[in-house]
Design a protein around this motif. Sequence first.
Motif, mmCIF file in Angstrom:
data_model
loop_
_atom_site.group_PDB
_atom_site.id
_atom_site.type_symbol
_atom_site.label_atom_id
_atom_site.label_comp_id
_atom_site.label_asym_id
_atom_site.label_seq_id
_atom_site.Cartn_x
_atom_site.Cartn_y
_atom_site.Cartn_z
ATOM 1 N N ARG A 4 16.288 -7.007 -76.953
ATOM 2 C CA ARG A 4 16.156 -7.327 -78.377
ATOM 3 C C ARG A 4 16.287 -6.041 -79.184
ATOM 4 O O ARG A 4 15.737 -5.003 -78.805
ATOM 5 N N SER A 5 17.009 -6.111 -80.303
ATOM 6 C CA SER A 5 17.227 -4.908 -81.122
ATOM 7 C C SER A 5 15.895 -4.288 -81.546
ATOM 8 O O SER A 5 15.777 -3.070 -81.605
ATOM 9 N N ARG A 6 14.915 -5.098 -81.799
ATOM 10 C CA ARG A 6 13.603 -4.572 -82.224
ATOM 11 C C ARG A 6 12.899 -3.794 -81.114
ATOM 12 O O ARG A 6 11.986 -3.022 -81.372
ATOM 13 N N ASP A 7 13.325 -4.008 -79.866
ATOM 14 C CA ASP A 7 12.696 -3.334 -78.730
ATOM 15 C C ASP A 7 13.482 -2.124 -78.232
ATOM 16 O O ASP A 7 13.077 -1.486 -77.264
ATOM 17 N N ALA A 8 14.609 -1.807 -78.884
ATOM 18 C CA ALA A 8 15.430 -0.673 -78.451
ATOM 19 C C ALA A 8 14.624 0.622 -78.511
ATOM 20 O O ALA A 8 13.856 0.843 -79.447
ATOM 21 N N LYS A 9 14.798 1.458 -77.506
ATOM 22 C CA LYS A 9 14.119 2.751 -77.451
ATOM 23 C C LYS A 9 15.046 3.815 -78.002
ATOM 24 O O LYS A 9 16.181 3.952 -77.546
ATOM 25 N N SER A 10 14.586 4.571 -78.977
ATOM 26 C CA SER A 10 15.399 5.640 -79.575
ATOM 27 C C SER A 10 15.241 6.919 -78.771
ATOM 28 O O SER A 10 14.128 7.305 -78.420
ATOM 29 N N VAL A 20 18.594 2.899 -76.628
ATOM 30 C CA VAL A 20 18.705 2.267 -75.317
ATOM 31 C C VAL A 20 18.450 0.781 -75.553
ATOM 32 O O VAL A 20 17.338 0.369 -75.852
ATOM 33 N N LEU A 21 19.522 -0.016 -75.479
ATOM 34 C CA LEU A 21 19.443 -1.432 -75.823
ATOM 35 C C LEU A 21 18.842 -2.266 -74.701
ATOM 36 O O LEU A 21 18.016 -3.140 -74.944
ATOM 37 N N VAL A 22 19.271 -2.009 -73.474
ATOM 38 C CA VAL A 22 18.718 -2.711 -72.315
ATOM 39 C C VAL A 22 19.036 -1.893 -71.071
ATOM 40 O O VAL A 22 20.067 -1.224 -70.999
ATOM 41 N N SER A 23 18.129 -1.929 -70.111
ATOM 42 C CA SER A 23 18.352 -1.211 -68.869
ATOM 43 C C SER A 23 17.815 -2.039 -67.715
ATOM 44 O O SER A 23 16.664 -2.468 -67.728
ATOM 45 N N GLY A 24 18.681 -2.278 -66.740
ATOM 46 C CA GLY A 24 18.285 -2.968 -65.523
ATOM 47 C C GLY A 24 18.326 -2.004 -64.361
ATOM 48 O O GLY A 24 18.456 -0.790 -64.545
ATOM 49 N N SER A 25 18.264 -2.523 -63.172
ATOM 50 C CA SER A 25 18.260 -1.645 -61.999
ATOM 51 C C SER A 25 19.634 -1.048 -61.711
ATOM 52 O O SER A 25 19.732 0.013 -61.112
ATOM 53 N N GLU A 26 20.713 -1.704 -62.174
ATOM 54 C CA GLU A 26 22.068 -1.263 -61.854
ATOM 55 C C GLU A 26 22.822 -0.620 -63.015
ATOM 56 O O GLU A 26 23.735 0.159 -62.799
ATOM 57 N N ALA A 27 22.472 -0.974 -64.263
ATOM 58 C CA ALA A 27 23.236 -0.492 -65.416
ATOM 59 C C ALA A 27 22.351 -0.394 -66.653
ATOM 60 O O ALA A 27 21.291 -1.015 -66.724
ATOM 61 N N MET A 28 22.815 0.377 -67.620
ATOM 62 C CA MET A 28 22.116 0.588 -68.887
ATOM 63 C C MET A 28 23.137 0.463 -70.011
ATOM 64 O O MET A 28 24.257 0.967 -69.903
ATOM 65 N N VAL A 29 22.741 -0.205 -71.102
ATOM 66 C CA VAL A 29 23.590 -0.328 -72.282
ATOM 67 C C VAL A 29 22.933 0.433 -73.422
ATOM 68 O O VAL A 29 21.737 0.248 -73.696
ATOM 69 N N THR A 30 23.720 1.294 -74.071
ATOM 70 C CA THR A 30 23.206 2.093 -75.184
ATOM 71 C C THR A 30 24.124 1.974 -76.392
ATOM 72 O O THR A 30 25.284 1.601 -76.263
ATOM 73 N N LYS A 31 23.570 2.314 -77.547
ATOM 74 C CA LYS A 31 24.380 2.454 -78.760
ATOM 75 C C LYS A 31 24.232 3.892 -79.220
ATOM 76 O O LYS A 31 23.131 4.364 -79.506
ATOM 77 N N MET A 32 25.342 4.624 -79.242
ATOM 78 C CA MET A 32 25.378 5.993 -79.724
ATOM 79 C C MET A 32 25.675 5.959 -81.220
ATOM 80 O O MET A 32 26.631 5.308 -81.641
ATOM 81 N N ARG A 33 24.857 6.646 -81.998
ATOM 82 C CA ARG A 33 25.065 6.690 -83.448
ATOM 83 C C ARG A 33 25.442 8.123 -83.820
ATOM 84 O O ARG A 33 24.589 8.981 -83.995
#
Length: 105
Positions: A4-10, A20-33
């Motif tokens: 959830r966007s509200r839970d993203a870690k800066s 850091v939008l979401v991170s599992g055991s195999e992959a991580m999705v981030t948004k670079m600003r």
Amino acid sequence: MIGRSRDAKSRTFHGVDIDVLVSGSEAMVTKMRFKEGDNVPFHVHPNIQSGYVMSGRMRLRTHDIDETLEPGDSYSVPGGVEHSIEVLEPGEVIDVFVPPREDLL
């Protein structure tokens, strides 16, 4: 897993703001600003880094690549390959790291 966007870690890496939008055991999705003046010097990490440019313009360099990326472009840098980013126009990039980057968790 749901991110959830509200839970993203800066986080910050070389001055670049990263969500850091979401991170599992195999992959991580981030948004670079990327802001004006955010230039990431040559660096290396063991993770594959694949990205999609949502906005802005940047120059991606490795020892084999020197390309300007624009909205709609994508890239993939293998783990262990030294690379840098020069921001030509502020914008946002979605990056996927495989495996997740421990330093961003």
